[in-house]
Scaffold this active site. Structure first.
Site, PDB file in Angstrom:
ATOM      1  N   LYS A  37      14.487   3.917  25.817  1.00 13.16           N
ATOM      2  CA  LYS A  37      15.670   4.769  25.793  1.00 13.16           C
ATOM      3  C   LYS A  37      16.282   4.737  24.401  1.00 13.16           C
ATOM      4  CE  LYS A  37      18.756   2.394  25.092  1.00 13.16           C
ATOM      5  NZ  LYS A  37      19.043   1.483  23.937  1.00 13.16           N
ATOM      6  N   TYR A  79      24.057   3.232  28.748  1.00 10.80           N
ATOM      7  CA  TYR A  79      24.113   2.355  29.926  1.00 10.80           C
ATOM      8  C   TYR A  79      25.328   2.699  30.789  1.00 10.80           C
ATOM      9  CZ  TYR A  79      20.470  -0.518  27.817  1.00 10.80           C
ATOM     10  OH  TYR A  79      19.285  -0.956  27.284  1.00 10.80           O
TER      11      TYR A  79
HETATM   12  P1  NAD Z   1      13.452  -2.780  15.826  1.00 11.33           P
HETATM   13  O1  NAD Z   1      13.826  -2.144  14.523  1.00 11.33           O
HETATM   14  O2  NAD Z   1      13.530  -4.260  15.924  1.00 11.33           O
HETATM   15  O3  NAD Z   1      11.968  -2.356  16.240  1.00 11.33           O
HETATM   16  C1  NAD Z   1      11.395  -1.129  15.842  1.00 11.33           C
HETATM   17  C2  NAD Z   1       9.957  -1.338  15.448  1.00 11.33           C
HETATM   18  O4  NAD Z   1       9.462  -0.106  14.924  1.00 11.33           O
HETATM   19  C3  NAD Z   1       9.767  -2.402  14.330  1.00 11.33           C
HETATM   20  O5  NAD Z   1       8.643  -3.177  14.620  1.00 11.33           O
HETATM   21  C4  NAD Z   1       9.508  -1.547  13.092  1.00 11.33           C
HETATM   22  O6  NAD Z   1       8.692  -2.211  12.132  1.00 11.33           O
HETATM   23  C5  NAD Z   1       8.778  -0.366  13.705  1.00 11.33           C
HETATM   24  N1  NAD Z   1       8.788   0.819  12.844  1.00 11.33           N
HETATM   25  C6  NAD Z   1       7.734   1.608  12.655  1.00 11.33           C
HETATM   26  N2  NAD Z   1       8.023   2.594  11.803  1.00 11.33           N
HETATM   27  C7  NAD Z   1       9.306   2.417  11.453  1.00 11.33           C
HETATM   28  C8  NAD Z   1      10.180   3.123  10.577  1.00 11.33           C
HETATM   29  N3  NAD Z   1       9.788   4.229   9.938  1.00 11.33           N
HETATM   30  N4  NAD Z   1      11.441   2.656  10.461  1.00 11.33           N
HETATM   31  C9  NAD Z   1      11.855   1.569  11.140  1.00 11.33           C
HETATM   32  N5  NAD Z   1      11.055   0.859  11.971  1.00 11.33           N
HETATM   33  C10 NAD Z   1       9.798   1.291  12.126  1.00 11.33           C
HETATM   34  O7  NAD Z   1      14.342  -2.081  16.937  1.00 11.33           O
HETATM   35  P2  NAD Z   1      14.519  -2.496  18.461  1.00 11.33           P
HETATM   36  O8  NAD Z   1      15.891  -3.000  18.655  1.00 11.33           O
HETATM   37  O9  NAD Z   1      13.398  -3.312  18.896  1.00 11.33           O
HETATM   38  O10 NAD Z   1      14.491  -1.042  19.169  1.00 11.33           O
HETATM   39  C11 NAD Z   1      13.284  -0.328  19.387  1.00 11.33           C
HETATM   40  C12 NAD Z   1      13.491   0.654  20.547  1.00 11.33           C
HETATM   41  O11 NAD Z   1      13.769  -0.077  21.724  1.00 11.33           O
HETATM   42  C13 NAD Z   1      14.654   1.620  20.371  1.00 11.33           C
HETATM   43  O12 NAD Z   1      14.338   2.873  20.921  1.00 11.33           O
HETATM   44  C14 NAD Z   1      15.779   0.994  21.174  1.00 11.33           C
HETATM   45  O13 NAD Z   1      16.717   1.925  21.671  1.00 11.33           O
HETATM   46  C15 NAD Z   1      14.998   0.344  22.287  1.00 11.33           C
HETATM   47  N6  NAD Z   1      15.693  -0.828  22.842  1.00 11.33           N
HETATM   48  C16 NAD Z   1      15.854  -0.904  24.175  1.00 11.33           C
HETATM   49  C17 NAD Z   1      16.504  -1.981  24.724  1.00 11.33           C
HETATM   50  C18 NAD Z   1      16.632  -2.072  26.216  1.00 11.33           C
HETATM   51  O14 NAD Z   1      17.323  -2.960  26.690  1.00 11.33           O
HETATM   52  N7  NAD Z   1      15.955  -1.228  26.966  1.00 11.33           N
HETATM   53  C19 NAD Z   1      17.010  -2.996  23.921  1.00 11.33           C
HETATM   54  C20 NAD Z   1      16.817  -2.897  22.548  1.00 11.33           C
HETATM   55  C21 NAD Z   1      16.148  -1.814  22.024  1.00 11.33           C
END
Ligand code: NAD
Length: 386
Positions: free
Chosen positions: A148, A236
């Protein structure tokens, strides 16, 4: 002749289930019901093959929450990683028993099409990348779980749904709260009428965003996130209002605000407040912020009582209290791993040919409502939803 179900484990289970169900149908009386029962057990026994999952994006959420959750899964196993950091991906492959040959980069993502160990692709990338990687996963012949918010706008969501239909594969949006036991308990007690008719839902999701955190850097860039606190955590609050009322809102009113000159909020909103009108006389009052202490709670107020979930949407430690005659009492809810439940739900839907609880259409609805929330804030008036 080779049975194609050998090559596709989801089809194999489906075929098994179908044959067992067909066999049961030819029997009669008690024998029939016994056979049916054993068919059900066979389809759900621990020997049910686990579907292989490829995790795309090994960032904060994937590494801290999702990868460890697979040890609790009954129907799903880690099969591949897609990452821009090969060293990190190989280290994690070693830790989680993923074959090093199943570590892909973004440039080799499409080779997943030839990887028969992968049935499902889980897109855990920044929001702006969800649409592209979901569609590429469908082109590779895989089912998709997408984080999401589903995508940046309705057009992207519709393209993702259409790609899934064209490929004949399932699309599920990762709304983990709909698989979290306290939230399930709240939905059930509302549906059972324990609170009487529900008139109000009040929901707040807030935290402090920190640009020193890599995971927060893309969140304050509109092109990558699609918005601020609303699309990230206000979603949420929106979800809770929708699944508690069990209906779709007909109108939204909203305001946005950001602390003047705060460099974090040059492109996205810090705070959002929005209200939703529901067809049967219900109202929801929701908020989100990127500039406050952590809050993840909602209250459901009905004619005969109220339910508090505080926290409501934490990764663990959620609490449900139910008040009747004004006396809030904690409600014991057996805990389970919400991520494993969510992941296994999609595997089960694939194996048994069912539609997921939170399909692409559910993600599209939220994106549409959030667009209306932004429009209401911009125009300074209530916006009707079709
Ligand atoms: P994050 O930045 O830690 O992870 C993103 C990943 O994408 C990283 O590994 C990064 O290296 C990679 N990536 C690839 N290309 C990229 C670019 N061009 N720029 C930036 N990163 C790039 O973020 P996150 O917090 O893990 O979030 C990732 C997804 O998960 C989002 O859509 C977020 O909304 C979702 N999320 C959901 C929940 C939940 O509870 N359901 C919680 C946190 C995050």
């Amino acid at each position: 002749m080779t049975d194609s179900s050998d090559r596709d484990p989801s089809r194999r289970v489906f075929v098994q289930g179908t044959l067992l169900a067909a066999a049961a149908a030819t029997l009669s009386g008690a024998a029939c019901s016994r056979k049916r029962e054993s068919a059900k057990v066979a389809a759900e026994s621990p020997s049910t093959p686990k579907l292989g999952w490829a995790i795309v994006g090994l960032g904060k959420f994937a590494t801290e929450q999702l990868l460890p959750a697979f040890q609790h899964c009954q129907r799903s196993r880690l099969a591949a990683f897609v990452s821009g950091s090969p060293d990190k991906a190989k280290r994690l492959a070693g830790r989680y028993g993923v074959d090093e040959k199943a570590v892909y980069g973004y440039e080799t993502f499409d080779k997943l099409a030839q990887d028969r160990s992968v049935d499902v692709v889980y897109v855990v990338l920044p929001n702006s990348m969800h649409a592209e990687y979901t569609q590429r996963a469908f082109r590779a012949g895989k089912h998709v779980m997408c984080e999401k918010p589903m995508a940046l706008n309705e057009a992207e969501c519709s393209a993702m749904i259409a790609a899934g239909k064209a490929a004949g594969k399932r699309l599920m949006i990762a709304y983990r709260a709909q698989f979290e036991p306290h939230n399930r308990a709240a939905i059930e007690l509302v549906r059972a009428g324990e609170l009487g008719r529900v008139k109000l839902v009040i929901a707040d999701h807030c935290r402090t965003i920190d640009p020193k955190e890599p995971a927060d850097q893309w969140r304050i860039r509109r092109a990558m996130s699609g918005g601020g606190s609303l699309v990230d955590i206000g979603i949420y609050s929106l979800q809770a209002a929708r699944y508690i009322f069990g209906e779709e809102p007909t109108e939204v009113s909203a305001q946005l605000a950001s602390t003047p000159n705060d460099p974090r909020f040059m492109e996205v909103e810090e705070s959002a407040v929005f209200s939703l009108r529901f067809p049967n006389g219900g109202l929801a009052n929701c908020s989100s912020s990127y500039g406050t202490t952590n809050v993840k709670r909602y209250r459901v107020i009905g004619e005969k009582g109220y339910a508090d979930l505080d926290p409501a949407t934490s990764y663990e430690g959620n609490v449900l209290r139910v008040a009747k005659d004004g006396k809030p009492e904690p409600r014991e809810v057996p805990t389970t791993n919400q991520f494993a439940a969510e992941i296994d739900h999609l595997s089960e839907c694939i194996q048994l040919g069912k539609e997921p609880r939170t399909p692409g259409e559910e993600g599209l609805r939220d994106v549409r409502i959030m667009q209306a929330i932004y429009a209401s804030a911009r125009e300074g008036k209530a916006v009707k939803l079709a």
